[in-house]
Design an enzyme around this catalytic site. Structure first.
Site, short mmCIF file in Angstrom:
data_model
loop_
_atom_site.label_atom_id
_atom_site.label_comp_id
_atom_site.label_asym_id
_atom_site.label_seq_id
_atom_site.Cartn_x
_atom_site.Cartn_y
_atom_site.Cartn_z
N PHE A 13 0.83 -1.21 0.00
CA PHE A 13 0.00 0.00 0.00
C PHE A 13 0.87 1.26 0.00
O PHE A 13 0.88 2.03 -0.98
CB PHE A 13 -0.95 -0.07 1.20
CG PHE A 13 -1.49 1.23 1.67
CD1 PHE A 13 -2.08 2.12 0.78
CD2 PHE A 13 -1.41 1.59 3.02
CE1 PHE A 13 -2.58 3.35 1.22
CE2 PHE A 13 -1.91 2.80 3.46
CZ PHE A 13 -2.48 3.69 2.56
N ASP A 33 9.93 -6.89 -3.43
CA ASP A 33 8.78 -7.36 -2.65
C ASP A 33 8.65 -8.88 -2.78
O ASP A 33 8.99 -9.44 -3.83
CB ASP A 33 7.49 -6.69 -3.16
CG ASP A 33 6.44 -6.55 -2.07
OD1 ASP A 33 6.14 -5.40 -1.69
OD2 ASP A 33 5.93 -7.58 -1.59
N TYR A 145 4.98 -8.08 15.91
CA TYR A 145 5.09 -6.85 15.14
C TYR A 145 5.76 -5.75 15.98
O TYR A 145 6.76 -5.17 15.57
CB TYR A 145 3.69 -6.42 14.69
CG TYR A 145 3.66 -5.20 13.80
CD1 TYR A 145 4.08 -5.25 12.47
CD2 TYR A 145 3.16 -3.98 14.28
CE1 TYR A 145 4.03 -4.13 11.65
CE2 TYR A 145 3.09 -2.86 13.46
CZ TYR A 145 3.52 -2.93 12.15
OH TYR A 145 3.46 -1.81 11.34
P1 NAD Z 1 1.50 -3.55 3.22
O1 NAD Z 1 1.25 -4.86 3.86
O2 NAD Z 1 0.59 -3.09 2.16
O3 NAD Z 1 2.99 -3.48 2.65
C1 NAD Z 1 4.05 -4.25 3.13
C2 NAD Z 1 4.80 -4.80 1.92
O4 NAD Z 1 5.92 -5.59 2.37
C3 NAD Z 1 3.93 -5.76 1.08
O5 NAD Z 1 4.05 -5.44 -0.28
C4 NAD Z 1 4.50 -7.13 1.38
O6 NAD Z 1 4.30 -8.06 0.34
C5 NAD Z 1 5.95 -6.81 1.65
N1 NAD Z 1 6.64 -7.81 2.46
C6 NAD Z 1 6.21 -8.38 3.61
N2 NAD Z 1 7.13 -9.24 4.06
C7 NAD Z 1 8.17 -9.20 3.18
C8 NAD Z 1 9.41 -9.88 3.09
N3 NAD Z 1 9.78 -10.78 4.02
N4 NAD Z 1 10.22 -9.60 2.05
C9 NAD Z 1 9.87 -8.71 1.10
N5 NAD Z 1 8.70 -8.04 1.12
C10 NAD Z 1 7.86 -8.29 2.15
O7 NAD Z 1 1.55 -2.49 4.41
P2 NAD Z 1 1.78 -0.92 4.39
O8 NAD Z 1 0.65 -0.33 5.12
O9 NAD Z 1 2.10 -0.45 3.04
O10 NAD Z 1 3.06 -0.78 5.32
C11 NAD Z 1 4.35 -0.52 4.81
C12 NAD Z 1 5.32 -0.31 5.98
O11 NAD Z 1 4.89 0.79 6.77
C13 NAD Z 1 5.41 -1.53 6.90
O12 NAD Z 1 6.77 -1.69 7.31
C14 NAD Z 1 4.57 -1.12 8.09
O13 NAD Z 1 5.00 -1.74 9.28
C15 NAD Z 1 4.79 0.38 8.13
N6 NAD Z 1 3.66 1.07 8.79
C16 NAD Z 1 2.44 1.17 8.17
C17 NAD Z 1 1.39 1.80 8.84
C18 NAD Z 1 0.02 1.97 8.21
O14 NAD Z 1 -0.87 2.52 8.85
N7 NAD Z 1 -0.20 1.58 6.97
C19 NAD Z 1 1.57 2.28 10.15
C20 NAD Z 1 2.81 2.12 10.74
C21 NAD Z 1 3.85 1.53 10.05
#
Ligand code: NAD
Ligand code: UDP
Length: 315
Positions: A13, A33, A145
């Site tokens: 996302f 990814d 997490y």
């Molecule tokens: P998301 O799940 O859409 O994106 C995470 C991405 O990482 C996905 O494309 C997934 O396929 C990839 N991924 C997961 N494990 C992996 C691995 N072992 N190797 C390679 N790729 C891997 O979530 P997001 O909301 O886009 O979050 C992105 C980052 O931002 C994350 O690190 C998350 O912890 C952090 N974050 C997001 C939020 C939020 O509200 N969306 C809040 C705090 C932190």
């Protein structure tokens, strides 16, 4: 100056918005990814761009490339997905951080960690400044997490101290917008999809718990400003929208914006669900050239509703 930039988790996302923005700014982007929660569809429109490259790779394994900057986002972010395989989640945060920091050290790249407000756990101090150490359960359902992200922050700080790696840490608060995975169980996507389908809107607990919701464009702007901030500022810095809402308020707003006839139903509150969350963003304002969120919740929700309407029509 044109830079080569690696975005791990770039098909997710937030990552897909970041890739798009970096390309728009004239950079070359390598998106890495393993598609656990991300999707090729999020970046398919970028594949024709000669400055964009998509690589399937899991960050728990080492990766070698020459780049100027790394944004480390790889990690499932929704409770449903990060609890599906908790051992893998913590491995992704910790081994992913070690692998990417090792890479940054070797090639002298600058590296930004996407940390989270979850490092504050169920906070007793409210709102949360960066100086607060948090209230985290180390052995609960969310620990894979929360503790994984906390350990990653420690690793980032230690690679800076021990190896002089140029690091940046941001703590992201709840972020929403187009390209959220409709099935990932987060509250904004759940409520919108339920409202559009006329299904019951599932509030966990009594709905008085709060979150502060940030639109994805505001976050991406903050991430880029942080990456480009002065060399002797590495954070951590909160990036979030300080306007706080209860889940009941969110449900009512989604119902109004979609014109839905959905009913609100209450379900059990998951273990260790934080009761309140709101960022203090004074540090971001000061260090990131007056950065602050510009998109109101109602405005951002309308854009997100439009995205999900299109998505549901196509399926
Ligand atoms: P998301 O799940 O859409 O994106 C995470 C991405 O990482 C996905 O494309 C997934 O396929 C990839 N991924 C997961 N494990 C992996 C691995 N072992 N190797 C390679 N790729 C891997 O979530 P997001 O909301 O886009 O979050 C992105 C980052 O931002 C994350 O690190 C998350 O912890 C952090 N974050 C997001 C939020 C939020 O509200 N969306 C809040 C705090 C932190
Ligand atoms: N939540 C809810 N209904 C849902 C999904 C989530 O009431 O269908 C609640 C959840 O219990 C939490 C809040 O919404 O209190 C935010 O949940 P989310 O999973 O989006 O993010 P996080 O808890 O990680 O901040």
């Amino acid at each position: 100056m044109k830079k080569r930039i690696l975005v791990t988790g770039g098909a997710g996302f937030i990552g897909s918005h970041l890739c798009q923005r970096l390309l728009n700014d004239g950079h070359e982007v390598i998106c890495l990814d393993n598609y656990f929660t991300g999707n090729k569809a999020n970046v398919i429109h970028l594949l024709d761009n000669p400055y964009f490259e998509l690589i399937r790779h899991d960050v728990t394994h080492p990766f070698f490339i020459e780049v100027d900057e790394i944004y480390n986002l790889a990690c499932p972010a929704s409770p449903v997905h990060y609890q599906y395989n908790p051992i893998k989640t913590i491995k992704t945060s910790v081994m992913g951080a070690i692998n990417m920091l090792g890479l940054a050290k070797r090639i002298k790249a600058k590296i930004l960690q996407a940390s989270t407000s979850e490092v504050y756990g169920d906070p007793i101090v409210h709102p949360q400044p960066e100086s607060y150490w948090g209230n985290v359960n180390p052995i609960g359902q969310r620990s894979c997490y929360d503790e994984g992200k906390r350990c990653a922050e420690t690793l980032f700080m230690d690679y800076r101290l021990q190896n002089d790696v140029k690091i940046k840490i941001i703590r992201i608060f709840n972020t929403y917008g187009p390209k959220m995975n409709p099935n990932d169980g987060r509250v904004v996507s759940n409520f919108i999809v339920q409202a559009l389908k006329g299904e019951d809107i599932t509030i966990f607990g009594d709905g008085t718990q709060t979150r502060s919701f940030q639109y994805v464009d505001d976050l991406v702007e903050g991430m880029i400003r942080m990456m480009n901030s002065r060399d002797d500022f590495w954070g951590p810095v909160n990036i979030g929208n300080p306007k706080e809402f209860t889940m009941l308020q969110l449900a009512e707003l989604v119902i109004r914006l979609t014109g839905s006839t959905s009913r609100i139903v209450h379900m059990p509150l998951p273990q260790d669900d934080p009761t309140q969350r709101q960022p203090v963003i004074d540090l971001a304002r000061k260090e990131l050239n007056g950065w602050e969120p510009t998109v109101e919740l109602e405005q951002g929700l309308k854009l997100t509703v439009d995205y999900f309407k299109n998505l549901l029509q196509q399926s």
